[in-house]
Design a protein around this motif. Structure first.
Motif, mmCIF file in Angstrom:
data_model
loop_
_atom_site.group_PDB
_atom_site.id
_atom_site.type_symbol
_atom_site.label_atom_id
_atom_site.label_comp_id
_atom_site.label_asym_id
_atom_site.label_seq_id
_atom_site.Cartn_x
_atom_site.Cartn_y
_atom_site.Cartn_z
ATOM 1 N N ALA A 91 -8.897 14.780 -10.433
ATOM 2 C CA ALA A 91 -8.408 14.322 -10.553
ATOM 3 C C ALA A 91 -7.382 14.628 -9.019
ATOM 4 N N PHE A 92 -7.472 16.194 -8.793
ATOM 5 C CA PHE A 92 -6.687 16.552 -7.807
ATOM 6 C C PHE A 92 -7.043 16.049 -6.314
ATOM 7 N N PHE A 93 -8.666 15.729 -6.692
ATOM 8 C CA PHE A 93 -9.206 15.514 -5.275
ATOM 9 C C PHE A 93 -8.931 13.981 -5.520
ATOM 10 N N CYS A 101 -1.503 3.991 -9.957
ATOM 11 C CA CYS A 101 -2.456 3.267 -10.662
ATOM 12 C C CYS A 101 -2.722 3.562 -12.063
ATOM 13 N N ILE A 102 -3.501 5.217 -11.423
ATOM 14 C CA ILE A 102 -3.723 5.804 -12.972
ATOM 15 C C ILE A 102 -1.933 6.226 -13.983
ATOM 16 N N GLY A 103 -1.130 6.536 -12.638
ATOM 17 C CA GLY A 103 -0.339 6.274 -13.256
ATOM 18 C C GLY A 103 0.849 5.799 -14.063
ATOM 19 N N ALA A 104 0.088 4.302 -13.948
ATOM 20 C CA ALA A 104 0.532 2.847 -15.286
ATOM 21 C C ALA A 104 -0.283 2.982 -15.434
ATOM 22 N N LEU A 105 -1.512 2.890 -15.679
ATOM 23 C CA LEU A 105 -2.789 2.996 -16.712
ATOM 24 C C LEU A 105 -2.306 3.353 -18.001
ATOM 25 N N GLY A 106 -1.785 4.827 -17.427
ATOM 26 C CA GLY A 106 -1.604 6.495 -18.759
ATOM 27 C C GLY A 106 -0.173 5.310 -19.430
ATOM 28 N N LEU A 107 0.486 5.145 -17.994
ATOM 29 C CA LEU A 107 1.890 4.270 -18.811
ATOM 30 C C LEU A 107 1.158 3.196 -20.146
ATOM 31 N N PHE A 108 0.358 2.767 -19.715
ATOM 32 C CA PHE A 108 -0.170 0.956 -20.225
ATOM 33 C C PHE A 108 -0.936 1.997 -21.897
ATOM 34 N N THR A 109 -1.166 2.974 -21.476
ATOM 35 C CA THR A 109 -2.221 3.603 -22.821
ATOM 36 C C THR A 109 -1.279 4.763 -23.638
ATOM 37 N N ILE A 136 -6.674 -4.773 -19.623
ATOM 38 C CA ILE A 136 -5.881 -4.706 -18.946
ATOM 39 C C ILE A 136 -6.587 -3.607 -18.659
ATOM 40 N N VAL A 137 -6.222 -2.724 -19.344
ATOM 41 C CA VAL A 137 -7.106 -0.563 -19.505
ATOM 42 C C VAL A 137 -8.385 -0.745 -18.424
ATOM 43 N N GLY A 140 -8.579 -2.121 -15.159
ATOM 44 C CA GLY A 140 -7.485 -1.362 -14.263
ATOM 45 C C GLY A 140 -8.390 -0.209 -13.303
ATOM 46 N N VAL A 141 -9.124 0.557 -14.835
ATOM 47 C CA VAL A 141 -9.525 2.055 -14.679
ATOM 48 C C VAL A 141 -11.332 1.412 -13.681
ATOM 49 N N THR A 142 -12.025 0.494 -13.983
ATOM 50 C CA THR A 142 -13.576 0.278 -13.827
ATOM 51 C C THR A 142 -13.829 -0.716 -12.516
ATOM 52 N N VAL A 143 -12.002 -1.492 -12.406
ATOM 53 C CA VAL A 143 -12.349 -1.910 -10.876
ATOM 54 C C VAL A 143 -11.005 -1.851 -9.824
ATOM 55 N N LEU A 144 -9.955 -1.804 -10.452
ATOM 56 C CA LEU A 144 -9.135 -1.344 -9.816
ATOM 57 C C LEU A 144 -8.743 -0.441 -9.055
ATOM 58 N N LEU A 145 -9.185 1.021 -9.840
ATOM 59 C CA LEU A 145 -9.236 2.271 -9.390
ATOM 60 C C LEU A 145 -10.577 2.761 -8.440
ATOM 61 N N PRO A 146 -11.363 2.197 -8.578
ATOM 62 C CA PRO A 146 -13.217 2.361 -7.444
ATOM 63 C C PRO A 146 -12.263 1.130 -6.224
ATOM 64 N N VAL A 147 -11.741 0.523 -5.873
ATOM 65 C CA VAL A 147 -11.098 -0.712 -5.305
ATOM 66 C C VAL A 147 -10.179 0.648 -3.838
ATOM 67 N N LEU A 148 -9.392 0.790 -4.867
ATOM 68 C CA LEU A 148 -8.346 1.917 -3.921
ATOM 69 C C LEU A 148 -8.697 3.207 -3.119
ATOM 70 N N SER A 149 -9.728 3.200 -4.382
ATOM 71 C CA SER A 149 -10.527 5.107 -4.112
ATOM 72 C C SER A 149 -11.248 4.548 -2.757
ATOM 73 N N ALA A 150 -11.576 3.694 -2.378
ATOM 74 C CA ALA A 150 -12.231 3.720 -1.185
ATOM 75 C C ALA A 150 -11.760 2.849 0.052
ATOM 76 N N ASN A 151 -10.097 2.438 -0.363
ATOM 77 C CA ASN A 151 -9.530 2.302 0.686
ATOM 78 C C ASN A 151 -9.784 0.614 1.378
ATOM 79 N N MET A 152 -10.185 0.070 -0.348
ATOM 80 C CA MET A 152 -10.511 -1.951 0.260
ATOM 81 C C MET A 152 -9.675 -2.043 -0.116
ATOM 82 N N SER A 153 -9.247 -3.530 0.657
ATOM 83 C CA SER A 153 -8.127 -4.439 0.028
ATOM 84 C C SER A 153 -8.702 -5.302 -0.858
#
Length: 279
Positions: A91-93, A101-109, A136-137, A140-153
């Motif tokens: 996570a540090f990297f 996004c992880i924080g929001a999904l973690g809140l749901f969890t 929802i979780v 978010g984890v399997t689509v939104l996280l990789p999109v944000l990580s790739a700096n994709m809109s």
């Protein structure tokens, strides 16, 4: 043979199978959206899935999770803590947007697993609501996280893919809901409890149709996307048809949860064929 069965059961009980499925869905997102997966994110999702799922399954009551007498569950506990340590390391990297996004999904969890309401242990106690939170979780984890990580809109196509992933998880949860019908407390009011197995399967069939045809709402529809979703659409049809209240021991826990792994193999096979024979 006995040892192999013990290892296989541990693989399932320790949520490693679920984590492999999450990893496969991340890779599927990379192929379908044509992005590169940050491997630190992939490893984070894999190890955090093991830790979170085991906590939800075995550690909702913290005292029981810390003071474990059974050797088998102690081994799962040790694996969970090791997995959590690995997840924190990777996570540090990650980029700060991914962290939000992880924080929001973690809140749901957390809402799903921890006691937040006076008359219910957690939102997991609301049978009809829990499957939507899980979906929802996962989406978010399997689509939104990789999109944000790739700096994709986060485009319209990304939101449609996220919605489809949400539907995929809903469909895959139905066999579990039907399987647990005989064991769940009536107070949970799960979908099969409310509407019965037949109507639950009919509703799942409608969700399968919505899943496939929303592909046509995308601005960019690739042959790979259409073929892959079509194969999954047919597979889901058979799943809905053959899901029964009385299931084999591994029907839901292995075969249903293996759908993302199966889809991953199919997509890479189709991608290879399209790339080498049709382009």
């Amino acid at each position: 043979m006995k040892l192999a069965k013990q290892i296989f059961n541990f693989y399932l009980d320790a949520s490693i199978h679920v984590a492999v499925s999450v990893f496969c869905l991340l890779e599927i997102t990379a192929v379908l959206l044509n992005i590169n997966i940050n491997q630190n994110l992939a490893y984070f999702c894999f190890f955090s899935t093991i830790a979170c799922y085991n906590f939800i399954k075995y550690g909702v009551e913290a005292e029981k999770y810390i003071l474990v007498a059974n050797r088998y569950f102690k081994n799962i506990q040790v694996l969970s803590f090791l997995a959590m340590g690995c997840a924190v390391y990777f996570a540090f990297f990650l980029h700060k947007d991914v962290w939000f996004c992880i924080g929001a999904l973690g809140l749901f969890t957390g809402l799903y697993a921890l006691p937040v309401l006076p008359k219910a242990k957690n939102l997991r106690s609301f049978g009809a609501l829990k499957i939507f939170m899980v979906a929802i979780v996962w989406a978010g984890v399997t689509v939104l996280l990789p999109v944000l990580s790739a700096n994709m809109s986060v485009t319209t196509d990304v939101w449609i893919e996220t919605f489809q992933r949400f539907l995929i998880v809903l469909i895959l949860l139905m066999p579990f809901e039907i399987r647990d019908l005989a064991y769940d407390s009536p107070s949970l009011k799960t979908i099969p409890q409310r509407f019965g197995i037949i109507h639950t399967k009919l509703a799942s069939g409608i969700v399968v149709l919505i899943f496939f045809f929303t592909t046509y709402l995308k601005n960019t529809i690739t042959p790979l996307d259409l073929i892959a979703k079509g194969i999954l659409f047919l597979s889901f049809g058979f799943l809905v048809l053959y899901t029964q209240g009385k299931q084999g021991k591994y029907f839901a826990s292995f075969w249903v949860e293996a759908f993302p792994i199966f889809w991953y193999v199919v997509i890479y096979a189709i991608n290879y064929l399209l790339g080498n024979f049709f382009l």
